[in-house]
Design a protein around this motif. Sequence first.
Motif, PDB file in Angstrom:
ATOM      1  N   ARG A 125     -85.299  -2.388  36.583  1.00 47.56           N
ATOM      2  CA  ARG A 125     -84.113  -3.208  36.339  1.00 47.56           C
ATOM      3  C   ARG A 125     -84.214  -3.952  35.012  1.00 47.56           C
ATOM      4  O   ARG A 125     -83.205  -4.166  34.323  1.00 47.56           O
ATOM      5  N   ARG A 128     -83.354  -1.529  32.264  1.00 41.12           N
ATOM      6  CA  ARG A 128     -81.919  -1.231  32.300  1.00 41.12           C
ATOM      7  C   ARG A 128     -81.096  -2.409  31.757  1.00 41.12           C
ATOM      8  O   ARG A 128     -80.158  -2.214  30.982  1.00 41.12           O
ATOM      9  N   ARG A 132     -79.060  -1.912  28.258  1.00 41.91           N
ATOM     10  CA  ARG A 132     -77.602  -1.926  28.359  1.00 41.91           C
ATOM     11  C   ARG A 132     -76.977  -3.054  27.542  1.00 41.91           C
ATOM     12  O   ARG A 132     -75.786  -3.025  27.258  1.00 41.91           O
ATOM     13  N   ASP A 142     -78.674   2.782  27.241  1.00 36.84           N
ATOM     14  CA  ASP A 142     -78.703   2.755  28.699  1.00 36.84           C
ATOM     15  C   ASP A 142     -80.072   3.263  29.145  1.00 36.84           C
ATOM     16  O   ASP A 142     -80.801   3.893  28.366  1.00 36.84           O
ATOM     17  N   PHE A 143     -80.405   2.976  30.384  1.00 38.84           N
ATOM     18  CA  PHE A 143     -81.663   3.462  30.955  1.00 38.84           C
ATOM     19  C   PHE A 143     -81.358   4.061  32.314  1.00 38.84           C
ATOM     20  O   PHE A 143     -80.791   3.402  33.186  1.00 38.84           O
ATOM     21  N   THR A 144     -81.719   5.326  32.512  1.00 36.17           N
ATOM     22  CA  THR A 144     -81.335   6.059  33.716  1.00 36.17           C
ATOM     23  C   THR A 144     -82.524   6.416  34.594  1.00 36.17           C
ATOM     24  O   THR A 144     -82.419   7.304  35.445  1.00 36.17           O
ATOM     25  N   ASN A 183     -85.802   8.444  29.679  1.00 35.89           N
ATOM     26  CA  ASN A 183     -84.671   7.929  30.441  1.00 35.89           C
ATOM     27  C   ASN A 183     -83.739   7.050  29.617  1.00 35.89           C
ATOM     28  O   ASN A 183     -82.818   6.452  30.156  1.00 35.89           O
ATOM     29  N   GLY A 347     -76.024  -5.005  34.292  1.00 37.29           N
ATOM     30  CA  GLY A 347     -77.158  -5.066  35.214  1.00 37.29           C
ATOM     31  C   GLY A 347     -77.546  -6.497  35.531  1.00 37.29           C
ATOM     32  O   GLY A 347     -77.081  -7.444  34.916  1.00 37.29           O
TER      33      GLY A 347
END
Length: 368
Positions: A125, A128, A132, A142-144, A183, A347
């Motif tokens: 988190r 992310r 973001r 972004d982080f996936t 990611n 997030g």
Amino acid sequence: MSFAVSADEAQASLTRHPFVFKGEAGAYFAICLRTVLLAVVTLGIYDAWGTVERRRYRMGNTVVAGHGFDYHASPVVILIGRFIAVGVIVALQIVLNFAPPNALVFIGPLAFALFFFGIPYIVLRSFRFHLRNTSYRNVRFDFTGTYGSAFFVLSIAPFVVGLTLGIAYPWYQAKFQEFALKNVRLGRARFDVDVPLAPLYKAFAIMLLIAVPATAALGAGVGFWFVNLMESAQAGAQPPPALAMVIFGAMIVFMLLMYFLSFILKAALRNAVLQNLWLQGGHRFDSNVTAFRFGWMVLSRGLLATVSLGLLIPWATVQIHRYLMDHTALLANGDLDTFVSRDVDPGGAAVSEFGAMEGISDGVFSGI
């Protein structure tokens, strides 16, 4: 699936864009000083605004291909996240300190389970949230990454390092970087990286070839000094002071040697990661830091910051960041204006700030 083009195709069309840091130590010092003073007056509340301002200054002055980065996080969201994080930590401390002794039998394993399974979620988190809220040319990152991949890298892989007595440490570092960077997205463009293990284990082997004999020599010297000390005590005489000074000097040299040896792997890791990092569209990256120069930059600036009682920390931060950017470049394959942004939710900040407070990295690009 890798989207990297062949080496011959890439070299024919790549344009080198060096990273440049245009920030100044004086301006960054003013931001840090204002943050400290207002944080003291507001009992730490203003530090959330100072955190955003510092990151925004570093990112905005980090320029590649004529454009800087930007940081969009809301200080209010970060402040709320910190309040929640502090509340969780205080609650855990209260439970651990005031729980009945017989309850600790259950609390200990529960706390370990929360840590073991919770750290991957916090880091995930955190990555992310900060990505973001980071953009380049008005295109958000972004982080996936998934919880499963984070759990393997952060909770399982460290046990592998322990079971192999540290031999798997370069492998672990490569896996962590691959998790962090594969990611990442810039708009809809994906990053890809396959970190080669050969240069990492070469650096690791050099470290061991120097560190093991040095450790053995220091151990023998300390053992000789200890025996001499015992014999002098039994004879009622004073041990030679020169011998103690020699051992003390040897220990300082040993610690400096171990410090610089660690940068052999750090430099090799940074270069290997960035030289094998791709951005969708055939864009590549480059890094050419050297172990000694990298280590000297961090050591000398860190010592000066310590001697100045922290006043030179902003200067040291700017100096180290500028050095790293001076040895980093983007190798662009054509036009950089082809990225398409997509809307992403910023997030939650609570777990991000909890991670930051516990010393966990708060973003892949937190150093930018």
